[in-house]
Design a protein around this motif. Structure first.
Motif, PDB file in Angstrom:
ATOM      1  N   PHE A 192       0.817  -1.204   0.000  1.00 16.62           N
ATOM      2  CA  PHE A 192       0.000   0.000   0.000  1.00 16.62           C
ATOM      3  C   PHE A 192       0.855   1.260   0.000  1.00 16.62           C
ATOM      4  N   GLU A 193       2.062   1.189   0.564  1.00 24.29           N
ATOM      5  CA  GLU A 193       2.916   2.359   0.699  1.00 24.29           C
ATOM      6  C   GLU A 193       3.973   2.456  -0.399  1.00 24.29           C
ATOM      7  N   LEU A 194       3.965   1.535  -1.356  1.00 25.86           N
ATOM      8  CA  LEU A 194       4.942   1.561  -2.434  1.00 25.86           C
ATOM      9  C   LEU A 194       4.420   2.422  -3.580  1.00 25.86           C
ATOM     10  N   ALA A 195       5.258   3.313  -4.076  1.00 27.14           N
ATOM     11  CA  ALA A 195       4.877   4.173  -5.203  1.00 27.14           C
ATOM     12  C   ALA A 195       5.064   3.420  -6.505  1.00 27.14           C
ATOM     13  N   GLY A 196       4.292   2.388  -6.683  1.00 24.92           N
ATOM     14  CA  GLY A 196       4.385   1.551  -7.866  1.00 24.92           C
ATOM     15  C   GLY A 196       3.457   0.365  -7.741  1.00 24.92           C
ATOM     16  N   ARG A 288       6.022  -4.617 -10.775  1.00 22.55           N
ATOM     17  CA  ARG A 288       5.829  -4.200 -12.159  1.00 22.55           C
ATOM     18  C   ARG A 288       6.098  -2.700 -12.277  1.00 22.55           C
ATOM     19  N   GLY A 289       6.421  -2.287 -13.485  1.00 24.93           N
ATOM     20  CA  GLY A 289       6.561  -0.865 -13.723  1.00 24.93           C
ATOM     21  C   GLY A 289       7.977  -0.347 -13.631  1.00 24.93           C
ATOM     22  N   PRO A 290       8.150   0.993 -13.626  1.00 25.98           N
ATOM     23  CA  PRO A 290       9.477   1.607 -13.715  1.00 25.98           C
ATOM     24  C   PRO A 290      10.466   1.167 -12.648  1.00 25.98           C
ATOM     25  N   LEU A 607      -6.108   6.149   1.284  1.00 24.97           N
ATOM     26  CA  LEU A 607      -5.990   6.405  -0.144  1.00 24.97           C
ATOM     27  C   LEU A 607      -4.623   6.988  -0.460  1.00 24.97           C
ATOM     28  N   ASN A 608      -3.862   6.285  -1.293  1.00 24.74           N
ATOM     29  CA  ASN A 608      -2.565   6.747  -1.765  1.00 24.74           C
ATOM     30  C   ASN A 608      -2.604   6.944  -3.272  1.00 24.74           C
ATOM     31  N   LEU A 609      -2.037   8.059  -3.727  1.00 23.90           N
ATOM     32  CA  LEU A 609      -1.877   8.341  -5.144  1.00 23.90           C
ATOM     33  C   LEU A 609      -0.390   8.403  -5.455  1.00 23.90           C
ATOM     34  N   TYR A 610       0.012   7.959  -6.645  1.00 18.02           N
ATOM     35  CA  TYR A 610       1.437   7.946  -6.951  1.00 18.02           C
ATOM     36  C   TYR A 610       1.668   8.159  -8.445  1.00 18.02           C
ATOM     37  N   ALA A 611       2.874   8.603  -8.756  1.00 20.50           N
ATOM     38  CA  ALA A 611       3.348   8.708 -10.135  1.00 20.50           C
ATOM     39  C   ALA A 611       4.815   8.302 -10.136  1.00 20.50           C
ATOM     40  N   THR A 612       5.221   7.573 -11.164  1.00 20.10           N
ATOM     41  CA  THR A 612       6.592   7.076 -11.216  1.00 20.10           C
ATOM     42  C   THR A 612       7.070   7.012 -12.661  1.00 20.10           C
ATOM     43  N   VAL A 649       1.013   6.100 -13.450  1.00 16.37           N
ATOM     44  CA  VAL A 649       0.267   6.791 -12.406  1.00 16.37           C
ATOM     45  C   VAL A 649      -0.752   5.806 -11.857  1.00 16.37           C
ATOM     46  N   GLY A 650      -1.056   5.921 -10.567  1.00 14.00           N
ATOM     47  CA  GLY A 650      -1.975   4.961  -9.987  1.00 14.00           C
ATOM     48  C   GLY A 650      -2.526   5.401  -8.655  1.00 14.00           C
TER      49      GLY A 650
END
Length: 852
Positions: A192-196, A288-290, A607-612, A649-650
């Motif tokens: 939940f706390e990972l930006a990805g 997954r992802g960057p 609720l967490n929002l992120y961009a990587t 983004v997620g």
């Protein structure tokens, strides 16, 4: 007509008993548009057409020419709800296939309870569907089936929520999700706390009611990952993440795999899953992802497997499973802990006669783990693993062969194609806590892997001086070390954590090639090792320093960044210099800086929002540079690494006692490595210019206090060539791949849905459905494997008897006996693209454990 006649009738509801203070009524109806053409549409009255909700589970189907009405009344308990879901899927999947016209779907949920916490800020005694608009189901069979599964799953979520028991005071206490973490280069992090994008598959999801042989049994529940079972143990699974790895015709490509911190992916980027022991695995983490780029070369995604840790009291467990086509698995596992020592040892044997002709396999795995708590701050772990594999290779089928007899393997029988593997490895993990804010971690490993593979190269094709034969011999040794330091401190009076490390991996390979026949070309004896045609020593190594940092710049804002500098070196020394076959020795080095960065915003505690964003790269493997186009001798050092830039983004939300995640992503790649030619099991590769992969992922996981588990994973992925190219060169009208063509081996849409009852003891049961769209088989997009929807049912019983624990289970896959293609062999030169999958299969198992 029945539909119109029923519009003038009303059927009374069965009166509920007085003591039932709440109940949920769920009704479905699939009706054709012609059923709603009357002026007095029931939908306009805020009710469902033909809405009937008796207290007993019944399903009625009313087909009438092009019109179709299906009704699944309310089921009063969760157990019957699971059964009802399976029944409904049966009707929906089969009947939707018979409908030619577009359908109108009406959905209604009636609750005789307050819905404050579900839908609206104030309590209402009854909620009925009145505002949802009708929508048209598309003509596509796949889309119709996909929506049917989605509708069923949505209803089961609402039903489960409505039936959760509330305390007497009417206030339900807040629940939190189980505390879990996943492994990253910077240490263990809560998903939940990972930006990805990251998911964890735990031991129960890996083993309960499953054969425990293939990752495809459980990883389908992870969005973004595509695991295709070839039903061919000579070639391993076809595993890809967000389209990376889909082109692999053998093993795993473009995805990094680790087992207990030891790479199962070699320095050149080629990996395999044959040594993974699911029976002793504690969890699998999928990244997954960057941020995957922080793992170095070929990190389109990362799959990490962790063996369970022994616990007191000591325990021995014997298990046996058997299934279709002479399949069986036996294992004897010992685990435990005493004082400062813990251990796990799990030897297992797997055998199958195979779904297809010439597809039998035997595999023996021994997986062991020994942990020693040296002192209060130091722990040492020794990991041992070995695998022996003997597998026949049924090869691929043409479209005609697939249609006539999907179980056949005529060419494989003729050439006796097969593969043997013998691998052993040993690793040491040392973890030391220097002080409260600093940790040191050291991983050292080494191993050997010997492989012999018989292909189907015709004798007439092996007459050329530069031909290297139809038998491949690989004797490999590999070793490596990873050292990292993690520190937790403060920067500008804000929490700041950083990890710095360096890794080094080395692969030494002795590659030989032999003719796959003896005798003359006119009268050959096939499938026998003949004359030596290739002899070389190859080496691949990488040395990568890396740095990752995490800084909470404000109460709700966190910034993460990382950098890895990857350097991969290849060298080949040729020992087969005969006549026109000259000295083909050579070397190549590839270097690339891999930066990543991310920002996370905690909008609320739930609720967490992120961009990587990040950059990755993928070098050719030794197998990909092993052959040059045109049958020329030597390694293909003209191949360049592909470089990709990824953005994502997620959002992640904890809601309704579950976790909902959603992400949008795009990856742009230059110098994409693609198949040039692929004949008789031998492939050559080339760089094809630019490609683009973009899509969306959606996942939902919920487990109630009463052990009802719901899981949904959906992936939408578009992967296309931006630049056109020719395969093989030179270009002509027949071999041009146009710009905009889909990258083969990748499904554009996939959906996994599961719902089940999984208490720690007693009866458990569940249902699953998996839908996957059409998969292109070649770059020209002239051949493809059709999409499909398959369902599975499983059940079991677990009981403790003093020191004994007994578990029995059974499972049925492909319940509706659909004919499907397990995977495709991308760009197979003889158009043998297809590896068929079986219809309905079964597996049953039993295990008994004794605790001392």
């Amino acid at each position: 007509m029945w539909c119109r006649q029923q519009q003038t009738k009303r059927r009374p509801r069965i009166r509920a008993q007085a003591q039932q203070k709440r109940k949920a009524k769920v009704c479905y109806a699939f009706v054709s548009s012609s059923c709603l053409e009357t002026p007095t549409s029931l939908s306009a009255q805020g009710q469902l057409a033909h809405s009937v909700c008796p207290e007993f589970a019944q399903a009625r189907v009313y087909p009438s020419s092009s019109r179709l009405c299906v009704r699944l009344p309310y089921v009063p308990t969760r157990l019957t709800a699971a059964v009802g879901m399976a029944v409904f899927c049966t009707f929906a999947f089969r009947l939707l296939r018979t409908v030619d016209s577009a359908l109108v779907l009406h959905f209604s949920v009636s609750f005789d309870i307050p819905l404050r916490r579900f839908f609206m800020p104030h309590s209402v005694p009854v909620f009925r569907h009145s505002s949802l608009e009708s929508f048209h189901l598309p003509r596509s069979r796949f889309a119709q089936q996909l929506l049917a599964v989605a509708a069923v799953q949505a209803a089961t979520i609402f039903a489960a929520q409505a039936q959760d028991a509330a305390p007497a005071n009417g206030v339900k206490p807040e629940r939190t999700l189980p505390e879990i973490t996943i492994s990253t280069p910077g240490g263990n992090v809560r998903p939940f706390e990972l930006a990805g994008s990251a998911d964890r598959v735990d031991a129960s999801q890996l083993r309960d009611d499953k054969l425990q042989v293939n990752l495809s049994e459980s990883l389908a529940a992870v969005p973004g990952i595509q695991v295709q079972n070839r039903y061919n143990y000579a070639q391993d699974l076809q595993l890809s993440i967000r389209g990376f790895g889909a082109r692999s015709t053998f093993g795993v490509r473009g995805v990094r795999i680790y087992v207990d911190g030891i790479p199962a992916t070699l320095p050149d980027g080629q990996g395999q899953t044959s040594n993974i022991d699911i029976g002793s695995a504690n969890r699998i983490d999928v990244l997954r992802g960057p941020f995957s780029a922080l793992y170095g070369n070929s990190s389109g995604g990362v799959v990490q497997v962790f063996t369970e840790r022994g616990e007191a009291p000591p325990k021995v467990e014997a298990s046996f499973a058997a299934g279709s086509f002479g399949t069986r698995r036996e294992s004897m596992k010992a685990s435990g802990a005493k004082d400062d020592i813990d251990w796990v040892l799990d030897p297992s044997h797997f055998h199958t006669d195979g779904w297809r002709a010439h597809s039998a396999a035997d595999r023996d795995i021994v997986n062991g783990k020994l942990g020693v708590q040296v002192d209060e701050g130091t722990r040492a772990t020794i990991i041992f693993n070995s695998v022996r594999l003997n597998a026949q290779d049924p090869l691929g089928l043409t479209q005609t062969q697939l249609g006539l007899d999907p179980r056949s393997a005529p060419l494989a029988v003729q050439y006796d194609t097969r593969k043997t593997v013998d691998q052993r490895q040993l690793g040491l993990l040392l973890e030391h806590r220097v002080n409260a804010d600093n940790d040191l971690r050291l991983t050292v490993y080494g191993g050997t892997r010997d492989t012999t593979q018989f292909q189907s190269i015709p004798p007439s094709a092996q007459t050329g001086a530069l031909q290297s034969g139809g038998v491949i011999g690989l004797n490999r040794s590999y070793e490596g070390v990873d050292l990292r330091w993690t520190s937790r401190t403060r920067l500008a009076d804000r929490p700041f954590e950083w990890t710095a490390g360096v890794s080094y991996d080395l692969l030494n390979e002795h590659r030989t090639g032999y003719e796959d026949y003896i005798g003359t070309i006119a009268r050959p004896v096939l499938g026998v090792q003949g004359r030596l045609r290739r002899d070389e020593n190859n080496q691949a190594s990488n040395g990568d320093p890396y740095l990752e940092a995490n800084w909470q710049v404000a109460d709700r804002w966190t910034v993460e960044a990382g950098l890895r500098y990857s350097s991969v070196y290849f060298r080949s020394t040729d020992h087969y210099i005969v006549g026109a076959n000259g000295n083909d020795s050579g070397s190549a080095r590839y270097r690339q800086a891999l930066p990543v960065a991310a920002v996370r915003y905690a909008a609320t505690p739930n609720l967490n929002l992120y961009a990587t964003a990040g950059r990755g790269f993928e070098t050719p493997t030794l197998n990909e540079i092993a052959y040059r186009p045109g049958g020329l001798a030597g390694l293909n050092f003209g191949l360049k690494p592909s470089v990709n830039d990824s953005f994502e983004v997620g959002a992640k939300a904890r809601m309704a006692d579950g976790l909902l995640t959603a992400g949008l992503f795009q990856t742009r790649t230059s110098d994409e490595i693609v198949t040039d030619t692929n004949n008789g099991g031998r492939s050559t590769f080339q760089n094809a210019g630019r490609t683009r992969r973009q899509g969306a992922e959606l996942a939902w996981f919920r487990e109630t206090e009463s052990h009802w588990r719901t899981q949904v994973a959906a992936t939408f992925l578009t992967a296309r060539y931006v630049d056109g190219f020719c395969s093989p060169a030179p270009c002509n009208a027949a071999n041009t791949v146009a710009s905009g063509n889909r990258i083969p081996g990748i499904a554009q849409r996939s959906l996994f849905v599961s719902y089940g009852y999984a208490p720690p003891e007693g009866w458990h049961a569940g249902a699953e459905a998996r839908a996957i769209s059409r998969i292109q088989a070649n770059d020209a997009n002239t051949a493809s494997a059709p999409g499909y929807v398959v369902a599975a049912l499983h059940a079991g019983y677990t009981q403790h008897f003093g020191p004994w624990n007994l578990n029995v289970s059974a499972r049925i896959d492909n319940v509706f006996d659909r004919r499907t293609v397990g995977s495709v062999i991308v760009n197979e030169g003889n158009q043998r693209y297809f590896e068929s999958a079986p219809g309905r299969t079964w597996v049953a198992g039993v295990s008994a454990a004794y605790s001392f």
